[in-house]
Design an enzyme around this catalytic site. Structure first.
Site, PDB file in Angstrom:
ATOM      1  N   GLY A  97       0.857  -1.187   0.000  1.00 16.34           N
ATOM      2  CA  GLY A  97       0.000   0.000   0.000  1.00 16.34           C
ATOM      3  C   GLY A  97       0.881   1.221   0.000  1.00 16.34           C
ATOM      4  O   GLY A  97       2.003   1.207  -0.505  1.00 16.34           O
ATOM      5  N   ARG A  98       0.355   2.282   0.623  1.00 10.37           N
ATOM      6  CA  ARG A  98       1.104   3.548   0.638  1.00 10.37           C
ATOM      7  C   ARG A  98       2.446   3.398   1.351  1.00 10.37           C
ATOM      8  O   ARG A  98       3.466   3.913   0.888  1.00 10.37           O
ATOM      9  CB  ARG A  98       0.282   4.619   1.345  1.00 10.37           C
ATOM     10  CG  ARG A  98      -0.909   5.078   0.549  1.00 10.37           C
ATOM     11  CD  ARG A  98      -1.828   5.917   1.413  1.00 10.37           C
ATOM     12  NE  ARG A  98      -2.619   5.040   2.238  1.00 10.37           N
ATOM     13  CZ  ARG A  98      -3.955   5.022   2.265  1.00 10.37           C
ATOM     14  NH1 ARG A  98      -4.624   5.874   1.541  1.00 10.37           N
ATOM     15  NH2 ARG A  98      -4.613   4.180   3.021  1.00 10.37           N
ATOM     16  N   ILE A  99       2.436   2.669   2.481  1.00 12.01           N
ATOM     17  CA  ILE A  99       3.689   2.541   3.250  1.00 12.01           C
ATOM     18  C   ILE A  99       4.680   1.665   2.472  1.00 12.01           C
ATOM     19  O   ILE A  99       5.879   1.963   2.404  1.00 12.01           O
ATOM     20  CB  ILE A  99       3.408   1.986   4.663  1.00 12.01           C
ATOM     21  CG1 ILE A  99       2.491   2.953   5.436  1.00 12.01           C
ATOM     22  CG2 ILE A  99       4.717   1.766   5.437  1.00 12.01           C
ATOM     23  CD1 ILE A  99       1.949   2.414   6.747  1.00 12.01           C
ATOM     24  N   ARG A 123      -2.829  -8.239  -2.684  1.00  9.83           N
ATOM     25  CA  ARG A 123      -4.052  -8.827  -3.231  1.00  9.83           C
ATOM     26  C   ARG A 123      -4.204  -8.455  -4.705  1.00  9.83           C
ATOM     27  O   ARG A 123      -4.534  -9.268  -5.542  1.00  9.83           O
ATOM     28  CB  ARG A 123      -5.273  -8.298  -2.468  1.00  9.83           C
ATOM     29  CG  ARG A 123      -5.684  -9.195  -1.331  1.00  9.83           C
ATOM     30  CD  ARG A 123      -6.897  -8.639  -0.673  1.00  9.83           C
ATOM     31  NE  ARG A 123      -6.719  -7.198  -0.429  1.00  9.83           N
ATOM     32  CZ  ARG A 123      -7.639  -6.416   0.110  1.00  9.83           C
ATOM     33  NH1 ARG A 123      -8.797  -6.915   0.453  1.00  9.83           N
ATOM     34  NH2 ARG A 123      -7.409  -5.137   0.322  1.00  9.83           N
ATOM     35  N   ARG A 130       0.877  -5.954  12.049  1.00  7.54           N
ATOM     36  CA  ARG A 130       0.248  -6.315  13.322  1.00  7.54           C
ATOM     37  C   ARG A 130       0.782  -7.694  13.697  1.00  7.54           C
ATOM     38  O   ARG A 130       0.996  -8.538  12.817  1.00  7.54           O
ATOM     39  CB  ARG A 130      -1.277  -6.397  13.186  1.00  7.54           C
ATOM     40  CG  ARG A 130      -1.987  -5.056  13.035  1.00  7.54           C
ATOM     41  CD  ARG A 130      -1.946  -4.234  14.319  1.00  7.54           C
ATOM     42  NE  ARG A 130      -2.737  -3.013  14.218  1.00  7.54           N
ATOM     43  CZ  ARG A 130      -2.264  -1.839  13.823  1.00  7.54           C
ATOM     44  NH1 ARG A 130      -0.997  -1.719  13.467  1.00  7.54           N
ATOM     45  NH2 ARG A 130      -3.051  -0.787  13.792  1.00  7.54           N
ATOM     46  N   GLU A 170       0.325  -7.066  22.998  1.00  2.47           N
ATOM     47  CA  GLU A 170       1.069  -5.821  23.258  1.00  2.47           C
ATOM     48  C   GLU A 170       0.543  -5.153  24.513  1.00  2.47           C
ATOM     49  O   GLU A 170      -0.675  -5.082  24.682  1.00  2.47           O
ATOM     50  CB  GLU A 170       0.940  -4.870  22.062  1.00  2.47           C
ATOM     51  CG  GLU A 170       1.608  -5.440  20.825  1.00  2.47           C
ATOM     52  CD  GLU A 170       1.610  -4.499  19.628  1.00  2.47           C
ATOM     53  OE1 GLU A 170       1.103  -3.382  19.753  1.00  2.47           O
ATOM     54  OE2 GLU A 170       2.124  -4.896  18.570  1.00  2.47           O
ATOM     55  N   HIS A 221       6.144  -1.111  19.096  1.00  5.20           N
ATOM     56  CA  HIS A 221       5.108  -0.593  18.185  1.00  5.20           C
ATOM     57  C   HIS A 221       5.243   0.930  18.003  1.00  5.20           C
ATOM     58  O   HIS A 221       4.359   1.693  18.402  1.00  5.20           O
ATOM     59  CB  HIS A 221       3.702  -0.946  18.705  1.00  5.20           C
ATOM     60  CG  HIS A 221       2.659  -0.918  17.628  1.00  5.20           C
ATOM     61  ND1 HIS A 221       1.550  -1.740  17.645  1.00  5.20           N
ATOM     62  CD2 HIS A 221       2.549  -0.169  16.504  1.00  5.20           C
ATOM     63  CE1 HIS A 221       0.792  -1.480  16.573  1.00  5.20           C
ATOM     64  NE2 HIS A 221       1.390  -0.517  15.871  1.00  5.20           N
ATOM     65  N   ILE A 222       6.363   1.338  17.383  1.00  6.17           N
ATOM     66  CA  ILE A 222       6.663   2.768  17.237  1.00  6.17           C
ATOM     67  C   ILE A 222       6.745   3.198  15.774  1.00  6.17           C
ATOM     68  O   ILE A 222       7.389   4.196  15.458  1.00  6.17           O
ATOM     69  CB  ILE A 222       7.968   3.151  17.983  1.00  6.17           C
ATOM     70  CG1 ILE A 222       9.161   2.284  17.504  1.00  6.17           C
ATOM     71  CG2 ILE A 222       7.801   3.036  19.489  1.00  6.17           C
ATOM     72  CD1 ILE A 222      10.520   2.796  17.976  1.00  6.17           C
ATOM     73  N   GLY A 223       6.082   2.432  14.895  1.00  2.00           N
ATOM     74  CA  GLY A 223       6.171   2.726  13.455  1.00  2.00           C
ATOM     75  C   GLY A 223       6.000   4.195  13.111  1.00  2.00           C
ATOM     76  O   GLY A 223       6.780   4.771  12.360  1.00  2.00           O
TER      77      GLY A 223
HETATM   78  C1  GLV Z   1      -0.265   1.876  13.866  1.00  3.18           C
HETATM   79  O1  GLV Z   1       0.068   0.738  13.956  1.00  3.18           O
HETATM   80  C2  GLV Z   1      -1.325   2.319  13.037  1.00  3.18           C
HETATM   81  O2  GLV Z   1      -2.095   1.491  12.540  1.00  3.18           O
HETATM   82  O3  GLV Z   1      -1.452   3.535  12.828  1.00  3.18           O
END
Ligand code: GLV
Length: 319
Positions: free
Chosen positions: A156-158, A178, A238, A267, A286-288
């Site tokens: 996706g975008r990321i 997909r 996730r 978490e 979880h610091i993306g």
């Molecule tokens: C972080 O995991 C988000 O979904 O923004």
């Protein structure tokens, strides 16, 4: 006319709360830990809008009790914490925070890739523990990043933003999604391939897919067994997308080389979790998207969605 009531499950920048207060009566859970379920249920009963985090479960039970609720604004791009179908049935709008976190999350994914491949955390611990006695040919040797093959699962975008970074390192970028992404193929030179081929050929496998019924447990024993013994596995999606026990075994038995994990099935991950005992695991809490600027932008977008809907307008980023 009385203002609508908005309950926020965490404190964010005061000016963002102030903007919401112009259209709503706002109450904020004051502690920096998840609001207890019972409190959330009670507040939801009176709320016209909820500002929630990925630590809050918005399920059918809550939605049944929240008779006045019009909008749930999630301060996250992922929304697996929300039963979107149940919300839709009840006419409750759900919004998330796409785009504003894309680049920060891609930065973190790439940082995790490099830290894991080049053993930065392990090397830092090694130095601090006094282990560094001499320069030596294979001391803390890792896997090359420059010119390596990166396989992105969930384009996706990321994913596209990571691919742009990877191109700067002359990486060969494969992806599985997909749907094929022809524009990304043309503009970024990435190549679609089936999951098994991606797993077999990638030096770095990066999981970015949202958690859905289809992606739960996507990476298990079979998938890990297809990966190279030198492969680095990275998860910035996730925790539920991966079978953590199978991952532990693959790492322990050196069937794959290392893992970089920003997310976990549970978490906060318990500190005695087997994965954390392995030297070849880089684990992050979880610091993306965790830069000050990005977290402010996410909170602002969630608030703007609430303001729009409670003022009778269309939401900006509905899911
Ligand atoms: C972080 O995991 C988000 O979904 O923004």
């Amino acid at each position: 006319m009385t203002k609508p009531f908005v309950y926020m499950t965490r404190q964010v920048a005061v000016e963002i709360v102030a903007a919401l207060e112009e259209v709503a009566e706002v109450e904020v859970w004051p502690e920096d830990r998840p609001v207890p379920r019972e409190v959330l249920l009670q507040k939801a009963e009176q709320a016209d809008g909820l500002f929630v985090l990925l630590t809050d479960t918005i399920d059918e039970e809550l939605l049944n009790r929240a008779k006045r609720l019009r909008i749930v604004a999630n301060m996250a791009v992922g929304y697996d914490n929300i039963d979107v179908r149940a919300a839709k049935q009840k006419g409750v709008i759900v919004t998330n925070t796409p785009d504003v976190l894309t680049e920060a999350t891609a930065d973190l994914a790439f940082a995790l890739l490099m830290a894991t491949g080049r053993r930065l955390i392990e090397a830092n611990r090694f130095l601090h523990s006094g282990g560094w006695q001499t320069w030596s040919p294979y001391l803390m040797a890792g896997q090359s990043v420059y010119g390596a093959t990166l396989g992105i699962i969930g384009m996706g975008r990321i994913g596209e933003a990571v691919a742009r970074r990877a191109k700067g390192f002359d990486m060969n970028v494969l992806y599985h999604n997909r749907r094929p992404r022809p524009i990304a193929e043309q503009t970024l030179g990435v190549r679609f391939c089936e999951l098994d081929e991606l797993l077999r050929t990638s030096d770095y496998v990066l999981l970015l897919t949202p958690l859905t019924p289809e992606t739960r447990g996507l990476i298990g024993e079979r998938e890990l067994s297809l990966m190279k013994p030198t492969a680095v596995f990275l998860n910035v999606s996730r925790g539920g997308t991966v079978d953590e026990e199978a991952l532990y075994r693959a790492l322990k038995e050196k069937r794959i080389w290392a893992a970089g994990l920003d997310v976990f099935a549970q978490e906060p991950v318990p500190v005695d979790h087997p994965l954390l005992s392995l030297p070849n695991v880089v684990a992050l809490p979880h610091i993306g998207s965790a830069t000050y600027e990005t977290r402010d932008r996410m909170a602002r977008l969630a608030a703007e969605n609430l303001i729009a809907v409670l003022s009778g307008k269309e939401p900006i980023t509905p899911v």
